[in-house]
Scaffold this active site. Structure first.
Site, PDB file in Angstrom:
ATOM      1  N   HIS A 183     -73.761 -13.044  34.678  1.00 28.29           N
ATOM      2  CA  HIS A 183     -72.467 -13.229  34.233  1.00 28.29           C
ATOM      3  C   HIS A 183     -72.413 -14.858  33.707  1.00 28.29           C
ATOM      4  CE1 HIS A 183     -73.265 -15.130  38.028  1.00 28.29           C
ATOM      5  NE2 HIS A 183     -71.979 -15.701  38.017  1.00 28.29           N
ATOM      6  N   ASP A 184     -73.371 -15.496  33.742  1.00 32.69           N
ATOM      7  CA  ASP A 184     -73.339 -16.918  33.345  1.00 32.69           C
ATOM      8  C   ASP A 184     -73.823 -17.162  31.641  1.00 32.69           C
ATOM      9  OD1 ASP A 184     -72.099 -17.863  35.337  1.00 32.69           O
ATOM     10  OD2 ASP A 184     -74.042 -18.376  36.416  1.00 32.69           O
TER      11      ASP A 184
ATOM     12  N   ASP B 288     -75.276 -19.067  45.711  1.00 31.57           N
ATOM     13  CA  ASP B 288     -75.053 -19.733  44.725  1.00 31.57           C
ATOM     14  C   ASP B 288     -75.254 -21.565  44.594  1.00 31.57           C
ATOM     15  OD1 ASP B 288     -73.221 -19.696  42.064  1.00 31.57           O
ATOM     16  OD2 ASP B 288     -71.892 -21.113  43.305  1.00 31.57           O
TER      17      ASP B 288
ATOM     18  N   GLU C  84     -79.879 -19.423  43.727  1.00 37.70           N
ATOM     19  CA  GLU C  84     -79.689 -20.057  42.596  1.00 37.70           C
ATOM     20  C   GLU C  84     -80.191 -21.319  42.403  1.00 37.70           C
ATOM     21  OE1 GLU C  84     -76.569 -20.266  38.655  1.00 37.70           O
ATOM     22  OE2 GLU C  84     -75.775 -20.940  40.842  1.00 37.70           O
TER      23      GLU C  84
ATOM     24  N   ASP D 159     -62.464  -3.114  40.369  1.00 33.89           N
ATOM     25  CA  ASP D 159     -62.354  -2.958  41.728  1.00 33.89           C
ATOM     26  C   ASP D 159     -63.466  -2.208  42.534  1.00 33.89           C
ATOM     27  OD1 ASP D 159     -61.503  -0.328  41.812  1.00 33.89           O
ATOM     28  OD2 ASP D 159     -59.429  -0.908  40.799  1.00 33.89           O
TER      29      ASP D 159
ATOM     30  N   ASP E 176     -72.633 -12.306  47.124  1.00 31.77           N
ATOM     31  CA  ASP E 176     -72.945 -13.895  46.554  1.00 31.77           C
ATOM     32  C   ASP E 176     -72.396 -14.720  47.925  1.00 31.77           C
ATOM     33  OD1 ASP E 176     -73.013 -15.789  44.577  1.00 31.77           O
ATOM     34  OD2 ASP E 176     -72.816 -14.207  43.240  1.00 31.77           O
TER      35      ASP E 176
ATOM     36  N   ASP F 104     -62.274  -0.113  36.607  1.00 34.86           N
ATOM     37  CA  ASP F 104     -60.874  -0.024  37.230  1.00 34.86           C
ATOM     38  C   ASP F 104     -60.631   1.353  38.059  1.00 34.86           C
ATOM     39  OD1 ASP F 104     -58.371  -0.381  37.947  1.00 34.86           O
ATOM     40  OD2 ASP F 104     -57.503  -0.160  35.846  1.00 34.86           O
TER      41      ASP F 104
HETATM   42  C1  NOJ Z   1     -73.162 -20.355  39.431  1.00 38.90           C
HETATM   43  C2  NOJ Z   1     -72.377 -19.260  39.286  1.00 38.90           C
HETATM   44  O1  NOJ Z   1     -73.245 -18.129  38.884  1.00 38.90           O
HETATM   45  C3  NOJ Z   1     -71.369 -19.466  37.946  1.00 38.90           C
HETATM   46  O2  NOJ Z   1     -70.653 -18.358  37.770  1.00 38.90           O
HETATM   47  C4  NOJ Z   1     -70.481 -20.405  38.743  1.00 38.90           C
HETATM   48  O3  NOJ Z   1     -69.546 -20.836  37.883  1.00 38.90           O
HETATM   49  C5  NOJ Z   1     -71.073 -21.746  39.403  1.00 38.90           C
HETATM   50  N1  NOJ Z   1     -72.193 -21.399  40.101  1.00 38.90           N
HETATM   51  C6  NOJ Z   1     -70.091 -22.272  40.358  1.00 38.90           C
HETATM   52  O4  NOJ Z   1     -69.952 -21.534  41.388  1.00 38.90           O
HETATM   53 CA    CA Z   2     -57.903  -2.037  39.640  1.00 40.38          CA
END
Ligand code: NOJ
Ligand code: CA
Length: 563
Positions: free
Chosen positions: A329-330, A203, A257, A29, A98, A21
């Site tokens: 992140h998933d 994505d 992906e 950010d 992305d 941040d």
């Molecule tokens: C894959 C992404 O990595 C994930 O974070 C997202 O929720 C889904 N696709 C839908 O966009």
């Molecule tokens: Ca911030």
């Protein structure tokens, strides 16, 4: 334009909201990113992949985009992004964004128009279908479940129709069969490529072509029963070719992906000069402790992990190129899944060696390089992620609350989304005010500042690994061969190029493990390049989660083709 050499590179992934941040509002950010670019470069990576930084109502934290050509006001401005881009380039870092084009936000102007009626210019931008009627009862067009919340269809009274959403309700799927939508996508690509961006992580790109009839799926398979009808669909190749043509003009790299795409299908996208994707994010290596999704948990199996590693290494050898990752992140944090929080440093470093030296381009997710682990929040109300909240409320509802919460602790992707731990001071040095999401309470021990000072830290081990990878032709481009595939606690693989052979030995055990050089290696001829313990151990014994990297002359290694 010629493509840059992505094969020799490695990338760092930023999920911006939790990275740094810079303007003191508790949200990560682009000002914070700017300040940390030197740090990222210091890791020895060659580029950054940004998870979405565009305007978004945050139903799925950025993956529901309401404007493809701007920056979310929480994260800064286009001008600030340009500054980040220039500085990153100045430091020798590529920048990949992305590209989320399977769906938009339901607040995207296209959708706001589309939902108004059947005769406006955007009416065919999304996948609309009439209801099915059973007597007086209105039913959705088919029985698909969405991956994130409930059924995959939402009724829209203005149109008297349902729209499809493979993910959350607020993420309507675009109709890629409409040529105008594909032109929009190309326009978006050009917008960022003209600015100087170096490529895209795309994505769920393998979902963009749906089966024309949208047939019913297996009724009792929540979440993914429609998958066979929207994954790797009939027009996917044709659409990817169109997007590839744009990327080619700029020499841009495309990383797709592709959840659940089998190797054979993957090769059709990834092979040859006229390939449509440069690399693919496969999911097999994320399933060594679960079935399909982390919410269906199994005990961790090294055999499953090794099979997944070797399957992709062998299938792509000489034909295509792997994207290597253990976190993003998933998924929950890998130490908490495949390693051990008790042997935190040992397993965090060993896991690095287990994947960074395979053939492919490594991706490192923010916080992975310092060994961040899963967070365990006290109630479901404290979680933010739509899929975690839905999983808690919809599945295993007969079980006691504590058990359901424990499953979320184990499975939630929110564990990867807690603020980055920069220091041991307040809010982990992420912000000067209360951050938007809980900080992992282990930050006084697990943080960048502390690990910078410790030559044995996970952070410095990542640096050593990336340096070593860059310095070795065998590690960059050599063949891969796995040894002892049936050992349940030991992963051993070789990389070989011309006269150089590198052997990587990884213990996945909290106990000592016996090991020896595979047949054909000349004893005593290996040079130890890297070890994750400060002192040498006893020959033939591996300490808990020990990793060794040894270099041999190929003439001191077994003959025979890699298998
Ligand atoms: C894959 C992404 O990595 C994930 O974070 C997202 O929720 C889904 N696709 C839908 O966009
Ligand atoms: Ca911030």
């Amino acid at each position: 334009m010629e493509q840059f050499d992505f094969r020799s590179m490695s990338f760092y992934q930023i999920w911006i909201r939790s990275f740094a941040d810079g303007n003191g509002d508790g949200i990560g950010d682009l000002y914070g990113v700017y300040d940390k670019l030197e740090y990222i470069a210091s890791l020895g990576v060659d580029g950054i992949w940004f998870s979405p930084i565009y305007p978004s109502p945050n139903a799925d934290y950025g993956y529901d985009i309401s404007d493809y050509r701007n920056i979310h006001p929480d994260y800064g401005t286009l001008e600030q992004f340009r500054k980040v881009l220039d500085r990153a380039h100045g430091l020798g870092l590529k920048v990949i964004l992305d590209l989320v084009i399977n769906h938009t936000s339901d607040m995207h102007p296209w959708f706001l128009e589309s939902r108004k009626g059947r005769d406006n210019p955007y009416s065919d931008y999304y996948i609309w279908r009439d209801p099915k009627w059973k007597g007086e009862t209105r039913l959705p067009p088919n029985n698909w479940f969405s991956q994130f919340e409930g059924l995959a269809w939402e009724y829209c009274p203005e149109r008297g129709q349902y729209y499809l959403h493979v993910f959350a309700k607020k993420q309507p799927d675009l109709n890629m069969d409409n040529p105008r939508v594909r032109e929009e996508v190309k326009g978006v690509m050009r917008f960022w490529l003209d600015m100087g961006v170096d490529g895209f992580r795309e994505d769920v790109i393998t979902y963009i072509s749906k089966h024309p009839q949208l047939p019913d799926g297996i009724p009792f398979l929540p979440g993914i029963n429609g998958l066979p009808f929207y994954k790797d669909g009939p027009n996917l190749m044709a659409y990817l070719r169109e997007f590839r043509a744009v990327a080619r003009e700029y020499g841009a790299v495309q990383i797709g992906e592709a959840p659940m795409t089998p190797v054979k299908t993957a090769l059709t996208y990834l092979t040859g000069e006229d390939r449509v994707l440069d690399m693919m994010i496969q999911f097999d290596t994320m399933m060594a402790d679960c079935i399909v999704t982390e919410y269906v948990h199994l005990p961790f199996s090294l055999i499953r992990l090794k099979r997944a590693f070797s399957k992709w290494q062998k299938a792509l050898a000489g034909k295509a190129w792997n994207a290597l990752y253990l976190e993003n992140h998933d998924h929950p944090r890998v130490i908490s899944r495949y390693g051990s929080e008790r042997f935190w440093r040992e397993s965090g470093t060993m896991l690095a060696a287990a994947y960074l030296f395979q053939q492919g381009t490594p991706f490192i997710y923010q916080g992975q390089e310092i060994g961040m682990t899963n967070i365990r929040l006290g109630s479901i109300e404290e979680y933010k992620d739509v899929s975690s909240i839905n999983a808690y409320h919809r599945f295993f509802t007969h079980r006691p609350k504590e058990k359901r919460l424990r499953r979320i602790h184990q499975s939630s992707r929110d564990s990867a989304r807690t603020p980055m731990q920069w220091s041991g001071s307040g809010f982990a040095g992420f912000s000067t005010v209360q951050p938007w999401f809980a900080v992992n309470p282990n930050y006084p021990a697990v943080n960048v500042e502390t690990e910078e000072k410790d030559p044995q830290s996970i952070l410095n081990f990542y640096r050593k690994c990336l340096r070593l990878r860059k310095s070795s032709a065998a590690l960059l481009k050599g063949d891969y061969r796995e040894y002892c595939p049936l050992r349940r606690r030991l992963y051993m693989y070789e990389r070989r190029y011309r006269s150089e052979c590198v052997l990587v030995v990884c213990s996945f055990s909290a106990r000592e493990q016996a090991w020896r050089l595979p047949k054909g290696f000349a004893k005593g001829s290996g040079v130890l390049l890297l070890c994750n313990y400060p002192e040498e151990g006893v020959p033939g014994r591996l300490r808990p989660y020990e990793a060794l990297v040894l270099r041999f002359r190929a003439s001191d290694a077994p003959a025979g083709c890699p298998g």
